[in-house]
Design an enzyme around this catalytic site. Structure first.
Site, PDB file in Angstrom:
ATOM      1  N   ARG A   1      47.404  36.210  48.013  1.00 18.58           N
ATOM      2  CA  ARG A   1      46.634  37.310  48.632  1.00 18.58           C
ATOM      3  C   ARG A   1      46.365  37.068  50.124  1.00 18.58           C
ATOM      4  NH1 ARG A   1      48.510  38.536  44.818  1.00 18.58           N
ATOM      5  NH2 ARG A   1      47.621  39.268  42.868  1.00 18.58           N
TER       6      ARG A   1
ATOM      7  N   SER B   1      40.688  44.009  41.403  1.00 15.39           N
ATOM      8  CA  SER B   1      40.025  42.730  41.112  1.00 15.39           C
ATOM      9  C   SER B   1      39.063  42.403  42.249  1.00 15.39           C
ATOM     10  CB  SER B   1      41.054  41.607  41.015  1.00 15.39           C
ATOM     11  OG  SER B   1      41.927  41.869  39.952  1.00 15.39           O
TER      12      SER B   1
ATOM     13  N   GLU C   1      38.160  39.002  46.708  1.00 20.79           N
ATOM     14  CA  GLU C   1      39.518  39.391  47.122  1.00 20.79           C
ATOM     15  C   GLU C   1      39.437  40.680  47.948  1.00 20.79           C
ATOM     16  OE1 GLU C   1      42.526  39.421  44.045  1.00 20.79           O
ATOM     17  OE2 GLU C   1      43.455  41.225  44.894  1.00 20.79           O
TER      18      GLU C   1
HETATM   19  C1  LIG Z   1      42.785  50.086  40.136  1.00 18.23           C
HETATM   20  C2  LIG Z   1      43.280  49.066  41.141  1.00 18.23           C
HETATM   21  C3  LIG Z   1      44.220  48.131  40.762  1.00 18.23           C
HETATM   22  C4  LIG Z   1      44.678  47.179  41.677  1.00 18.23           C
HETATM   23  N1  LIG Z   1      45.604  46.261  41.263  1.00 18.23           N
HETATM   24  C5  LIG Z   1      46.047  45.333  42.135  1.00 18.23           C
HETATM   25  C6  LIG Z   1      47.017  44.351  41.730  1.00 18.23           C
HETATM   26  O1  LIG Z   1      47.495  44.339  40.599  1.00 18.23           O
HETATM   27  N2  LIG Z   1      47.413  43.422  42.657  1.00 18.23           N
HETATM   28  C7  LIG Z   1      46.928  43.414  43.925  1.00 18.23           C
HETATM   29  O2  LIG Z   1      47.336  42.559  44.717  1.00 18.23           O
HETATM   30  N3  LIG Z   1      46.003  44.322  44.338  1.00 18.23           N
HETATM   31  C8  LIG Z   1      45.571  45.282  43.473  1.00 18.23           C
HETATM   32  N4  LIG Z   1      44.640  46.208  43.893  1.00 18.23           N
HETATM   33  C9  LIG Z   1      44.107  46.138  45.268  1.00 18.23           C
HETATM   34  C10 LIG Z   1      44.882  46.981  46.313  1.00 18.23           C
HETATM   35  O3  LIG Z   1      45.521  48.100  45.709  1.00 18.23           O
HETATM   36  C11 LIG Z   1      45.909  46.139  47.063  1.00 18.23           C
HETATM   37  O4  LIG Z   1      45.307  45.074  47.764  1.00 18.23           O
HETATM   38  C12 LIG Z   1      46.694  47.006  48.076  1.00 18.23           C
HETATM   39  O5  LIG Z   1      47.789  46.290  48.536  1.00 18.23           O
HETATM   40  C13 LIG Z   1      45.852  47.442  49.272  1.00 18.23           C
HETATM   41  O6  LIG Z   1      46.599  48.388  50.017  1.00 18.23           O
HETATM   42  P1  LIG Z   1      45.866  49.575  50.800  1.00 18.23           P
HETATM   43  O7  LIG Z   1      46.908  50.370  51.489  1.00 18.23           O
HETATM   44  O8  LIG Z   1      44.968  50.319  49.884  1.00 18.23           O
HETATM   45  O9  LIG Z   1      45.045  48.740  51.865  1.00 18.23           O
HETATM   46  P2  LIG Z   1      43.547  48.990  52.356  1.00 18.23           P
HETATM   47  O10 LIG Z   1      42.618  48.744  51.209  1.00 18.23           O
HETATM   48  O11 LIG Z   1      43.441  50.280  53.064  1.00 18.23           O
HETATM   49  O12 LIG Z   1      43.404  47.813  53.404  1.00 18.23           O
HETATM   50  C14 LIG Z   1      43.443  46.470  52.973  1.00 18.23           C
HETATM   51  C15 LIG Z   1      43.606  45.597  54.211  1.00 18.23           C
HETATM   52  O13 LIG Z   1      44.885  45.848  54.779  1.00 18.23           O
HETATM   53  C16 LIG Z   1      44.758  46.237  56.150  1.00 18.23           C
HETATM   54  N5  LIG Z   1      45.847  47.183  56.412  1.00 18.23           N
HETATM   55  C17 LIG Z   1      46.157  48.303  55.717  1.00 18.23           C
HETATM   56  N6  LIG Z   1      47.270  48.856  56.214  1.00 18.23           N
HETATM   57  C18 LIG Z   1      47.668  48.079  57.248  1.00 18.23           C
HETATM   58  C19 LIG Z   1      48.761  48.129  58.165  1.00 18.23           C
HETATM   59  N7  LIG Z   1      49.706  49.079  58.118  1.00 18.23           N
HETATM   60  N8  LIG Z   1      48.857  47.148  59.110  1.00 18.23           N
HETATM   61  C20 LIG Z   1      47.931  46.165  59.178  1.00 18.23           C
HETATM   62  N9  LIG Z   1      46.874  46.068  58.336  1.00 18.23           N
HETATM   63  C21 LIG Z   1      46.759  47.009  57.370  1.00 18.23           C
HETATM   64  C22 LIG Z   1      43.358  46.793  56.283  1.00 18.23           C
HETATM   65  O14 LIG Z   1      42.876  46.624  57.609  1.00 18.23           O
HETATM   66  C23 LIG Z   1      42.586  45.915  55.302  1.00 18.23           C
HETATM   67  O15 LIG Z   1      42.215  44.692  55.917  1.00 18.23           O
HETATM   68  C24 LIG Z   1      44.174  47.175  43.000  1.00 18.23           C
HETATM   69  C25 LIG Z   1      43.236  48.139  43.383  1.00 18.23           C
HETATM   70  C26 LIG Z   1      42.789  49.085  42.469  1.00 18.23           C
HETATM   71  C27 LIG Z   1      41.781  50.112  42.914  1.00 18.23           C
END
Ligand SMILES: Cc1cc2nc3c(=O)[nH]c(=O)nc-3n(C[C@H](O)[C@H](O)[C@H](O)COP(=O)(O)OP(=O)(O)OC[C@H]3O[C@@H](n4cnc5c(N)ncnc54)[C@H](O)[C@@H]3O)c2cc1C
Length: 303
Positions: free
Chosen positions: A176, A226, A296
């Site tokens: 992560r 998580s 996380e």
């Molecule tokens: C129901 C559910 C299930 C999930 N299951 C998993 C799983 O199985 N495994 C897992 O790893 N995660 C899981 N997650 C967490 C999440 O979906 C992941 O971490 C996902 O990759 C986050 O992406 P996001 O676009 O939503 O990022 P955001 O939540 O919008 O941002 C997360 C971070 O990334 C940064 N960021 C976003 N886009 C960019 C970019 N283009 N450039 C630079 N920085 C950026 C943001 O500044 C922030 O620090 C889950 C979440 C939910 C709600």
């Protein structure tokens, strides 16, 4: 802080794609978070770059978000400008065993595209509700797969406005974690290296992963996935369960009854509720087992 030049830019160039004083609860999967001064959804690299440059020149803080699925935004909201990249910048293309995807592509769209192209390696990502940019930054993963196994390189917009081609090794991926968390930049576009596979087998694997999620995870309630990282040698969910915290509640924030690794929003949870719940869980698990759980989920914004 002088937001006026950014607001003017948004007014002139981003018609219908910006909001002032907008609750971040509308932009996070947790449905929690106070107002952002200004939130803009750029449609092009030029717009992202212009907004970043204006932010730097005006000393206005810039926060990048994707789909908001790994965020807890505090109740005071976010000062400055939030650049939301999920939902726009969604081009992708395949070339042999490579797929190139813009940062705003959803992981569901990406893995389904790979499956249609008969490319294997991204099945694990199908149920992760993030964008490509957020997933690479987080080295998102599930079911023994993660971004580090499939990313070949990415274009990253650096704070000085230049674009760097970052190779896989330079991401310094670990659980992560990626180097972009420590050296800020905007992940614009990512090249994935996959392998030819059997379309039916790829689809079957994705269906299996989705079924497992639906059975085990509280997908019917808002959450950020998580809440805690997996501590070495343990599983966070098992520790929380064994410490007697299944269903533990602070206000409307609750340790999920269905999956104790998740914290869910039962309706009107505030960030303050969630932060108190995180602290209580950390303290109780530490007292019970001597293990310190670390979030996380990324916690941002003003109290
Ligand atoms: C129901 C559910 C299930 C999930 N299951 C998993 C799983 O199985 N495994 C897992 O790893 N995660 C899981 N997650 C967490 C999440 O979906 C992941 O971490 C996902 O990759 C986050 O992406 P996001 O676009 O939503 O990022 P955001 O939540 O919008 O941002 C997360 C971070 O990334 C940064 N960021 C976003 N886009 C960019 C970019 N283009 N450039 C630079 N920085 C950026 C943001 O500044 C922030 O620090 C889950 C979440 C939910 C709600």
């Amino acid at each position: 802080m002088n937001l006026a030049p950014l607001l003017t830019y948004a007014y002139v160039h981003c018609d219908g794609r910006y909001e002032e004083h907008t609750p971040m609860a509308n932009y996070t999967s947790f449905h929690i978070g106070g107002p952002a001064d200004l939130l803009v959804m750029p449609e092009s690299l030029k717009e992202i770059r212009d907004l970043m440059t204006l932010g730097r020149e005006m000393k206005v803080p810039v926060t990048i978000i994707g789909n908001g699925s790994n965020l807890l935004v505090r109740d005071g909201g976010i000062r400055g400008v939030v650049i939301k990249l999920g939902n726009a910048l969604t081009q992708m293309q395949a070339d042999g065993e490579h797929i190139t995807a813009d940062c705003g592509v959803s992981l569901a769209a990406l893995s389904n595209f790979a499956a249609r192209e008969g490319l294997t390696g991204l099945e694990f990502a199908v149920g992760i509700p993030g964008s490509v940019g957020g997933a690479v930054l987080m080295n998102a993963g599930a079911y023994d797969g993660d971004m580090s196994k499939v990313v070949e390189s990415a274009s990253v917009l650096l704070p000085d406005g230049s674009i760097a081609e970052v190779k896989k090794d330079e991401f310094d991926f670990s659980y992560r974690h990626s180097s972009i968390q420590d050296h800020p930049g905007v992940i614009l576009r990512v090249v994935f290296c996959l392998k030819q596979g059997d379309k039916a087998a790829i689809q079957a694997k994705m269906d299996d992963f989705m079924n497992r999620r639906r059975t085990k995870q509280p997908l019917e309630l808002p959450s950020a996935g998580s809440m805690f990282k997996r501590p070495p040698g343990y599983f966070a969910a098992a520790l929380i369960d064994e410490a007697g915290l299944r269903g533990y509640r602070v206000g409307d924030a609750q340790v999920s009854e269905k999956h104790t690794g998740f914290v869910v929003n039962r309706g009107h949870a505030t960030a303050k509720d969630v932060l108190q719940l995180i602290k209580d869980v950390q303290d109780k698990v530490y007292a019970f087992k001597g293990v310190r759980l670390e979030p996380e989920v990324r916690i941002i914004g003003e109290a």
